[in-house]
Design an enzyme around this catalytic site. Structure first.
Site, short mmCIF file in Angstrom:
data_model
loop_
_atom_site.label_atom_id
_atom_site.label_comp_id
_atom_site.label_asym_id
_atom_site.label_seq_id
_atom_site.Cartn_x
_atom_site.Cartn_y
_atom_site.Cartn_z
N HIS A 171 1.00 -1.17 0.08
CA HIS A 171 -0.08 0.01 0.07
C HIS A 171 0.77 1.19 0.04
O HIS A 171 2.07 1.32 0.50
CB HIS A 171 -0.75 -0.13 1.25
CG HIS A 171 -1.93 1.03 1.40
ND1 HIS A 171 -1.57 2.42 2.20
CD2 HIS A 171 -3.24 0.96 1.13
CE1 HIS A 171 -2.65 3.07 2.06
NE2 HIS A 171 -3.50 2.15 1.53
N ASP A 182 3.32 -4.38 7.39
CA ASP A 182 2.18 -3.54 7.50
C ASP A 182 0.87 -4.62 7.62
O ASP A 182 0.63 -5.48 6.87
CB ASP A 182 1.94 -3.03 6.05
CG ASP A 182 0.57 -2.40 5.86
OD1 ASP A 182 -0.39 -2.52 6.70
OD2 ASP A 182 0.29 -1.75 5.13
N GLN A 195 -4.44 -5.05 6.82
CA GLN A 195 -5.44 -6.05 6.56
C GLN A 195 -5.54 -7.31 7.05
O GLN A 195 -6.39 -8.21 7.04
CB GLN A 195 -5.47 -6.14 4.91
CG GLN A 195 -5.70 -4.84 4.40
CD GLN A 195 -7.16 -4.12 4.50
OE1 GLN A 195 -7.92 -4.75 5.03
NE2 GLN A 195 -7.30 -2.93 3.92
N LYS A 199 -10.15 -0.49 10.81
CA LYS A 199 -10.10 -1.77 10.09
C LYS A 199 -10.46 -3.05 10.77
O LYS A 199 -10.59 -4.19 10.34
CB LYS A 199 -8.92 -1.88 9.17
CG LYS A 199 -8.79 -0.87 8.36
CD LYS A 199 -7.64 -1.14 7.08
CE LYS A 199 -7.23 -0.08 6.43
NZ LYS A 199 -7.84 0.74 5.61
N CYS A 237 -5.18 2.74 -3.22
CA CYS A 237 -3.87 3.03 -2.68
C CYS A 237 -2.80 2.20 -2.92
O CYS A 237 -1.92 2.23 -2.37
CB CYS A 237 -3.98 3.70 -1.20
SG CYS A 237 -5.05 5.05 -0.97
N1 C6P Z 1 -6.42 0.83 2.89
C1 C6P Z 1 -8.30 0.50 1.56
O1 C6P Z 1 -9.40 0.70 1.13
P1 C6P Z 1 -4.66 3.81 7.54
O2 C6P Z 1 -5.47 4.94 6.59
O3 C6P Z 1 -3.52 4.55 8.18
O4 C6P Z 1 -5.74 3.32 8.61
O5 C6P Z 1 -4.37 2.59 6.64
C2 C6P Z 1 -3.47 2.69 5.53
C3 C6P Z 1 -3.22 1.46 4.90
C4 C6P Z 1 -2.07 0.69 5.17
N2 C6P Z 1 -1.97 -0.53 4.59
C5 C6P Z 1 -3.09 -1.38 4.10
C6 C6P Z 1 -2.48 -2.56 3.62
C7 C6P Z 1 -4.07 -0.81 4.13
O6 C6P Z 1 -5.02 -1.38 3.31
C8 C6P Z 1 -4.32 0.52 4.34
C9 C6P Z 1 -5.56 1.22 4.21
C10 C6P Z 1 -7.78 1.24 2.65
O7 C6P Z 1 -7.72 -0.45 1.15
C11 C6P Z 1 -7.93 2.75 2.59
S1 C6P Z 1 -6.52 3.25 1.13
#
Ligand code: C6P
Length: 408
Positions: A125, A202, A205, A228, A366
């Site tokens: 991401h 990371d 998910q 999430k 993203c």
């Molecule tokens: N992905 C998606 O629709 P934040 O925004 O900091 O809570 O998470 C960012 C992020 C980082 N790594 C992964 C693997 C993610 O999936 C995400 C957030 C959302 O897939 C919004 S772009």
């Protein structure tokens, strides 16, 4: 708890799922963008806001001490959830993005120099790409990429050849938000450690869907977001190995993170305090603790089994639609289905689905390098959670067939 999920009972905890949306039953298939919060989490935050609120770590008042206790209890709950050795190794952040920036700035900056290399997987991401690009630009370092195959699996055989004497860190997503691939974090971490390279994972998910055991994975850092995992926005966490957190300098300064301040010299709290400058998101943190209770109450084995059943059901039904192609066919896959349809833009698909009361995400998620790898500008993505049902999947399939009919 054992046995299948009582989904009908669980859905009662989510008023958004039982309240008509545009006159229709809301079908929420966008938990990867942000999960829905169950009633106990919302109620816990409401109780804190109405009856328990003040600042934390700052006072002798009973109210402040109790708020601090609740705040720190949430840290212990999160520690338990991911099996970190100590609650002190859980640093609160605003979310995954901030956690990864913290690692890049505080851990990366002192150890990455001109000519060094940062190794990232091809399915990161942007949150695990851009902080490293910023650092690489500043230091004159370069980013190298672990490739993936056409199924969306990382090519593990390529990793040893990509690790060199200049590799300073390896960044890896546990579960791809764009493809659903579950990466073999333990195996890749062992490969990196054999060459003395630390690993930052990371977990945005992964934590909502799998039982994560950080002591087993053995990675150096692990980042995730509350929103999430059935919790609120504005809170997330970074796990770090103690020796790293000990050695790392603070990355933001202010109140709450110091031991003493004079004009000549400031000393800092031990970790995690030194990384938590300013007033934290107290209600959200306590809410995150409640979301951990909620998820553990359901049980991760049952969550994973239910979601996997839906993934198989949805994959079969969608693949039967002519002209529809699913991106990401990894053997180990979370309940994320990214697809494209011949001659139809994902935004058009998303808009028609929205009209039917079905919430999906359409775009690059993203993860633009993933889109580039598969030669598409965007996909439509359905992401499933423990509260989804086969009825939700049937609604998705019927709406996709409608899209096909409209576009001929
Ligand atoms: N992905 C998606 O629709 P934040 O925004 O900091 O809570 O998470 C960012 C992020 C980082 N790594 C992964 C693997 C993610 O999936 C995400 C957030 C959302 O897939 C919004 S772009």
């Amino acid at each position: 708890m054992t046995g299948p999920l009582d989904v009908a009972r669980i859905r009662e905890d989510f008023p958004i799922l039982t309240t008509p949306f545009k006159g229709k039953r809301l079908v929420y298939l966008d938990s990867a963008v942000s999960g829905q919060m169950p009633r106990p989490v919302v109620e816990r935050m409401g109780r804190y806001a109405q009856l328990e609120h003040t600042n934390v770590h700052r006072g002798v008042s009973t109210l402040s001490q109790e708020a601090t206790d609740r705040f720190e209890e949430a840290r212990e709950k999160v520690r338990r959830l991911v099996n970190a050795p100590s609650a002190r190794q859980i640093v609160w952040t605003r979310g995954t993005t901030e956690a990864l920036n913290l690692v890049a700035q505080s851990f990366g900056r002192p150890r990455v120099h001109a000519g060094d290399e940062i190794l990232l997987s091809a399915m990161e991401h942007h949150a695990n790409i851009v902080p490293w690009q910023l650092l690489a630009q500043e230091r004159g370092a370069r980013i190298r990429v672990i490739p993936m195959d056409d199924d969306g699996e990382l090519i593990l055989d390529a990793i040893p050849g990509l690790i060199t004497d200049r590799t300073r860190i390896l960044g890896l997503t546990h579960v791809s938000n764009a493809l659903g691939t579950v990466n073999p974090v333990k195996e890749i971490t062992a490969l990196a450690h054999a060459r003395g390279v630390p690993v930052v994972v990371d977990g945005a998910q992964a934590v909502p869907h799998l039982k994560v055991d950080l002591q087993d994975l053995d990675c150096d850092f692990y980042a995730f977001s509350g929103h999430k995992m059935s919790g609120p926005t504005g809170i997330g966490a970074l796990f770090g190995k103690a020796e790293h957190l000990e050695a790392m300098p603070p990355w933001q300064g202010g109140g709450n993170m110091i031991l003493s301040v004079t004009w000549e010299k400031t000393t800092y709290m031990p970790f995690p305090g030194k990384f938590e400058a300013g007033t934290p998101a107290i209600a959200a943190t306590i809410g995150l603790g409640a979301s951990v209770d909620y998820l553990e109450g359901i049980g991760f084995d049952r969550i994973a089994a239910h979601e996997h059943g839906l993934l198989v059901y949805a994959t079969e039904a969608l693949e039967a639609i002519p002209g529809l192609r699913i991106l990401g066919k990894a053997r180990e896959k979370a309940a994320v289905i990214s697809f494209v349809m011949e001659g139809i833009h994902p935004h058009d698909i998303g808009s028609i689905l929205d009209h039917e009361g079905i919430v999906v995400r359409a775009g690059h998620h993203c993860a633009q390098p993933v889109m580039e790898r598969f030669g598409v500008p965007a996909t439509t993505r359905a992401s499933l959670a423990y509260f989804n049902t086969e009825e939700d999947v049937d609604a998705l399939v019927a709406a996709v067939l409608k899209v096909k009919e409209i576009f001929g």
